[in-house]
Write a protein that holds these residues in place. Sequence first.
Motif, PDB file in Angstrom:
ATOM      1  N   LEU A  15       0.847  -1.199   0.000  1.00  0.00           N
ATOM      2  CA  LEU A  15       0.000   0.000   0.000  1.00  0.00           C
ATOM      3  C   LEU A  15       0.881   1.248   0.000  1.00  0.00           C
ATOM      4  N   ALA A  16       1.915   1.198   0.836  1.00  0.00           N
ATOM      5  CA  ALA A  16       2.808   2.354   0.933  1.00  0.00           C
ATOM      6  C   ALA A  16       3.547   2.583  -0.373  1.00  0.00           C
ATOM      7  N   VAL A  17       4.035   1.501  -0.983  1.00  0.00           N
ATOM      8  CA  VAL A  17       4.769   1.666  -2.241  1.00  0.00           C
ATOM      9  C   VAL A  17       3.849   2.168  -3.346  1.00  0.00           C
ATOM     10  N   TRP A  18       2.640   1.567  -3.424  1.00  0.00           N
ATOM     11  CA  TRP A  18       1.695   2.008  -4.450  1.00  0.00           C
ATOM     12  C   TRP A  18       1.419   3.506  -4.341  1.00  0.00           C
ATOM     13  N   SER A  19       1.373   4.013  -3.110  1.00  0.00           N
ATOM     14  CA  SER A  19       0.958   5.401  -2.926  1.00  0.00           C
ATOM     15  C   SER A  19       1.960   6.389  -3.522  1.00  0.00           C
ATOM     16  N   VAL A  20       3.190   5.949  -3.737  1.00  0.00           N
ATOM     17  CA  VAL A  20       4.170   6.868  -4.331  1.00  0.00           C
ATOM     18  C   VAL A  20       4.632   6.365  -5.705  1.00  0.00           C
ATOM     19  N   SER A  21       3.768   5.587  -6.350  1.00  0.00           N
ATOM     20  CA  SER A  21       4.167   5.035  -7.648  1.00  0.00           C
ATOM     21  C   SER A  21       3.335   5.632  -8.769  1.00  0.00           C
ATOM     22  N   PHE A  22       3.837   5.467  -9.972  1.00  0.00           N
ATOM     23  CA  PHE A  22       3.102   5.870 -11.166  1.00  0.00           C
ATOM     24  C   PHE A  22       3.527   4.894 -12.254  1.00  0.00           C
ATOM     25  N   ARG A  23       2.577   4.260 -12.931  1.00  0.00           N
ATOM     26  CA  ARG A  23       2.905   3.231 -13.923  1.00  0.00           C
ATOM     27  C   ARG A  23       3.762   2.142 -13.288  1.00  0.00           C
ATOM     28  N   TRP A  24       3.200   1.434 -12.343  1.00  0.00           N
ATOM     29  CA  TRP A  24       3.933   0.345 -11.720  1.00  0.00           C
ATOM     30  C   TRP A  24       3.337  -0.963 -12.222  1.00  0.00           C
ATOM     31  N   PHE A  25       3.932  -1.492 -13.297  1.00  0.00           N
ATOM     32  CA  PHE A  25       3.352  -2.679 -13.917  1.00  0.00           C
ATOM     33  C   PHE A  25       4.183  -3.920 -13.649  1.00  0.00           C
ATOM     34  N   TYR A  26       3.503  -5.076 -13.712  1.00  0.00           N
ATOM     35  CA  TYR A  26       4.198  -6.349 -13.687  1.00  0.00           C
ATOM     36  C   TYR A  26       5.198  -6.347 -14.823  1.00  0.00           C
ATOM     37  N   PRO A  27       6.400  -6.853 -14.698  1.00  0.00           N
ATOM     38  CA  PRO A  27       6.969  -7.550 -13.546  1.00  0.00           C
ATOM     39  C   PRO A  27       7.867  -6.670 -12.667  1.00  0.00           C
ATOM     40  N   ASP A  28       7.700  -5.348 -12.730  1.00  0.00           N
ATOM     41  CA  ASP A  28       8.575  -4.473 -11.938  1.00  0.00           C
ATOM     42  C   ASP A  28       8.365  -4.698 -10.430  1.00  0.00           C
ATOM     43  N   VAL A  29       9.449  -4.976  -9.736  1.00  0.00           N
ATOM     44  CA  VAL A  29       9.351  -5.167  -8.291  1.00  0.00           C
ATOM     45  C   VAL A  29       9.252  -3.820  -7.571  1.00  0.00           C
ATOM     46  N   VAL A  30       9.929  -2.828  -8.159  1.00  0.00           N
ATOM     47  CA  VAL A  30       9.750  -1.468  -7.652  1.00  0.00           C
ATOM     48  C   VAL A  30       9.199  -0.618  -8.797  1.00  0.00           C
ATOM     49  N   PRO A  31       8.456   0.428  -8.473  1.00  0.00           N
ATOM     50  CA  PRO A  31       7.843   1.240  -9.527  1.00  0.00           C
ATOM     51  C   PRO A  31       8.895   1.813 -10.477  1.00  0.00           C
ATOM     52  N   SER A  32       8.555   1.865 -11.765  1.00  0.00           N
ATOM     53  CA  SER A  32       9.492   2.449 -12.723  1.00  0.00           C
ATOM     54  C   SER A  32       9.481   3.967 -12.587  1.00  0.00           C
ATOM     55  N   VAL A  33       8.333   4.510 -12.215  1.00  0.00           N
ATOM     56  CA  VAL A  33       8.255   5.960 -12.003  1.00  0.00           C
ATOM     57  C   VAL A  33       7.720   6.216 -10.593  1.00  0.00           C
ATOM     58  N   TRP A  34       8.488   6.959  -9.823  1.00  0.00           N
ATOM     59  CA  TRP A  34       7.996   7.359  -8.498  1.00  0.00           C
ATOM     60  C   TRP A  34       7.260   8.676  -8.658  1.00  0.00           C
ATOM     61  N   SER A  35       6.215   8.844  -7.891  1.00  0.00           N
ATOM     62  CA  SER A  35       5.432  10.062  -8.064  1.00  0.00           C
ATOM     63  C   SER A  35       4.582  10.334  -6.831  1.00  0.00           C
ATOM     64  N   LEU A  36       4.370  11.596  -6.573  1.00  0.00           N
ATOM     65  CA  LEU A  36       3.494  11.968  -5.461  1.00  0.00           C
ATOM     66  C   LEU A  36       2.095  12.288  -5.959  1.00  0.00           C
ATOM     67  N   GLU A  37       1.851  11.921  -7.234  1.00  0.00           N
ATOM     68  CA  GLU A  37       0.583  12.282  -7.848  1.00  0.00           C
ATOM     69  C   GLU A  37      -0.637  11.765  -7.063  1.00  0.00           C
ATOM     70  N   ALA A  38      -0.503  10.538  -6.551  1.00  0.00           N
ATOM     71  CA  ALA A  38      -1.635   9.968  -5.813  1.00  0.00           C
ATOM     72  C   ALA A  38      -1.942  10.802  -4.574  1.00  0.00           C
ATOM     73  N   TRP A  39      -0.888  11.255  -3.915  1.00  0.00           N
ATOM     74  CA  TRP A  39      -1.108  12.087  -2.721  1.00  0.00           C
ATOM     75  C   TRP A  39      -1.737  13.413  -3.100  1.00  0.00           C
ATOM     76  N   VAL A  40      -1.298  13.958  -4.225  1.00  0.00           N
ATOM     77  CA  VAL A  40      -1.912  15.205  -4.702  1.00  0.00           C
ATOM     78  C   VAL A  40      -3.387  14.961  -4.992  1.00  0.00           C
ATOM     79  N   ALA A  41      -3.670  13.837  -5.656  1.00  0.00           N
ATOM     80  CA  ALA A  41      -5.065  13.527  -5.992  1.00  0.00           C
ATOM     81  C   ALA A  41      -5.891  13.323  -4.729  1.00  0.00           C
ATOM     82  N   VAL A  42      -5.321  12.599  -3.756  1.00  0.00           N
ATOM     83  CA  VAL A  42      -6.055  12.345  -2.520  1.00  0.00           C
ATOM     84  C   VAL A  42      -6.360  13.658  -1.807  1.00  0.00           C
ATOM     85  N   LEU A  43      -5.405  14.569  -1.846  1.00  0.00           N
ATOM     86  CA  LEU A  43      -5.596  15.826  -1.116  1.00  0.00           C
ATOM     87  C   LEU A  43      -6.362  16.871  -1.919  1.00  0.00           C
TER      88      LEU A  43
END
Lengths: 258, 433, 295
Positions: A15-43
Amino acid sequence: MGLLLIALALPILPLAVWSVSFRWFYPDVVPSVWSLEAWVAVLSPANNLAAATADTVAVASLVTVLATLIGVPAGRALGLNEFPGKRVVELLILAPIVVPGVAVALGIHGLFIRYGIANSRLGVAVVHLVPTVPYLTLLVSGVFANFDTDYELQARSLGASALATQRFVTLPAVGPGVAVGALFTFLISSSQYVLTLLIGGGEVVTLPLLLFSFARSGENAIAGALSLVYIAPGVVALWLSSRHLSGNSAALGGLQKL
Amino acid sequence: MTRRQRLFHSLAVLAALAGTAAACSTGSSQNESDAVGLVDLEESELAGANWDEIVAEAEGGTVDWFLWGGSDQINSYISTEVADDMAEQFDITINRVGVSDTADAVNQVLSEAEAGRLSDGSVDLIWINGENFRTMKQGGLLFCGYWDVLPSMEFVDRDDPAVLFDFGTPVDQCEVPWNRAQVALIYDSATLTTPPTDIDALLEFACANPGTVTYPAPPDFTGSVFVRHVFYNEADRLFADEGGLDVLLGAFDDEVYEEVAAATWATLNEVEPCLWRGGDTYPADKPALDQLFANSEVSLNMTYEPAEVGLAVDDGLFPETTRTYGLQSGTMANLNFTAIPFNSSNKAAALVVANYLLSAEAQLEKADPAVWGPQTVLDVDRLPEDMQAMFQAVPRHPSVVAPEELAPLALPELQADWVTGIERDWSANVAER
Amino acid sequence: MTVRNKLSENALQRLRIWLLLTPAMTVIVMLFVGGLIAGLARSLNYFPLIGLTEPNLDAYRAVLGDETFLRSLAVTSYISFTATAISSVLAVAAALLLRPLVLRQRLFYFMFSLNLTVPHAVGAIGISYLLSQGGLASRLARSAGLTDRPADFPALVADPWAIGIIVEYVWKETPFIGIVVLAILASVGEDYESAARSLGAGRWQTFRYVTMPLVLPGLVPASVIVFAFTFGAFEVPFLLGRTAPTTLPVLAYRSYTDVDLAARPEAMAISMVIAGTSALIISAYLALTRHYSRG
């Protein structure tokens, strides 16, 4: 021990990793793009986090006040006394704990609509009393079971007024237990999904409803961020109350009494 | 008392208490005698009002608008663009109520009707699809008959069957068109170069690439429309001499249904072992399929609303190489609408909102993929020329199939009875078989 | 005189007790019992407001004769039994193992009870991001070279054995039961156990004849709560379960929100079955454990 703690934290990690990810697709173990977009959207105001928080806090506060006013006297009566009919009372109080809320909520819904309290914070708060009042009553009865009323009698015989006795004798003894119960009541209310969904009719949107709506539409990043926002108050509440909980079974005594 | 006596005693007390509660719950408060039923503009408190009077009546009102709330971008469009415009232009407050399924909103109105709350209802406006519309219309849960007072209706082609019938249910002015939608398939051009172009090819593709194709379990909206495409395909084959799928385009025919449905279940069962998880289970809904697609668990996805694929790419849910296309054998098209429940507490304001949503300005703004992106329901040819030019100039999203490419492939929708039958029988004949 | 005083004092005391209890009783009778009865009436097709005044058993007949319902009942019972059993065993083991650490250190206690405060919905979403075939575990398996594609990873979410649901319940309920057990262990101390050991009892014997009887009074109600909860819970199977067969609460909710009004009595009938079955199973379980804890 370490293993166990890891196991306990494991579901929270993605959950924590997803919240700072953008375009995190299989099979990437860590997100290819980190982003605060989700937090911006939530807020962002468009997603109603502020409104949902307001609804959640308003409902849970009302529930906590009502349940405490209702549950503490009942807990005291049950914890301190033996009386004819006690078993019936206990049975009635236990029933909502063992009978699933869904079974009752469907019936309550029709009644609430008729009396015009469906789709309102008040209605939701009232229906939240079903799971919370029995919990709090049992918990408080456990607290009072460990409380010796002789202290009250002594205080009174030494000339203390009824109010002063409550203030200086009863409250310090049962206060922490009741406070923990109230805190957990708040948490129970704020985590209700089905009851809120049914009785709130979409107009009372608490955090769990908001979370469901994003989780169900595959907005993983937003759901992740929202999850973290949602669990934060509970973690803080636990930390604050852990002093009263650890090594002291009083707060959990209510649950043992079942 | 012995234990047993005590138990009986307890039960007796319980029964007595329960009786009291029941008496409380059924005894009091008789409601007004009016029955539930469609409410026509002319029978309502707005009877005889012209548009200016309705706008004046709406001033200061709040519209509780229930709509699917699972898209960040659509939520944002409603809560900012629409809400701001309504507040500024008409002094109307939009209360966006996000639901995870439109049926929840319908259910709300239904519960209110059942409980006798015939006015002052809690839902003022619903973004609705054909099946839910039929439920509400049959249940007499709608406000109707107001097209002639809505200025924006001027630019709608009122002879278009898609405007007159929603999933075969006559619209009868009980809802207002909002978006045009057409089914498209979705694939990732980075991993799949030549996606199947019709239903037969798609079924073959599934077995040539086992485990990479599935569809959401009906009655999910998208799963249901996929099964309907297979249904059409079977009808086309079975009734090739009688006009193909035309035999389905009319009132429900039990005989035809049984024949086509049997063939459809046979085909779906035949392909089932090739599907994701060997057809042991199906994604519960469209979001679940989207998730599988995003994780490349499946290579094909589908949507009734291609614009949403653009949003999903922009939101980072799908890869940028995602593309959409229509099947050469045709894909279903329809309109979706906004509807006002019969017991809405603020019908004037709801009408003003519905009219605003249909206006050329709002339709143009919403057509922009940066805002949302669905096709307009307006007949663009009727608009003033400068407006027409602006509609032509709307930017395109690279992941969303061009409307002029998709439109010629459009298939009409079935009437709702067929859809209900398919959704009802799929589970027993395919999922649980 | 004194006798009469004593009597009235007694009566006064009793009045006081009932006054204290009245608000709670009112809430439970009006809401809980009232809700059950309203549901029961509707399940019997009794609804005077819309002209239904002849109660009948049609909804029950329809529901009980429906294979979907029966399968759902089986799945629900299976999930609740399995989750409760695993949580109980793990909780006792964890409580015994962690007793020295958790009881002495606030931080460990905090960590152990942390996910009590995490709502089930969040847990379920976390589990799905972790265990689904495209989830984190599957990605790790692939980067370790164990799998090539998502489908190679075992299906743990929306799977036939409801593993995802059970994992979520075990994850969340083990600490709950564990804390109840720990509270007992803390209150009784280690004296009895040390006494048994010093009298020559083996580890197993001490556990079986000293520790278990001590923790049972807490373990039984705690596991009853878990069973009842998992039997009637909606969120987790809704998020992690298969489309069919689903659990009873999900089935009841689906029928209730079915836009076909005729499904409502059936929804109510299902919820009555949920209430009745969980009450029945719980009383059987309590009777059983009472029997064993005596014998």
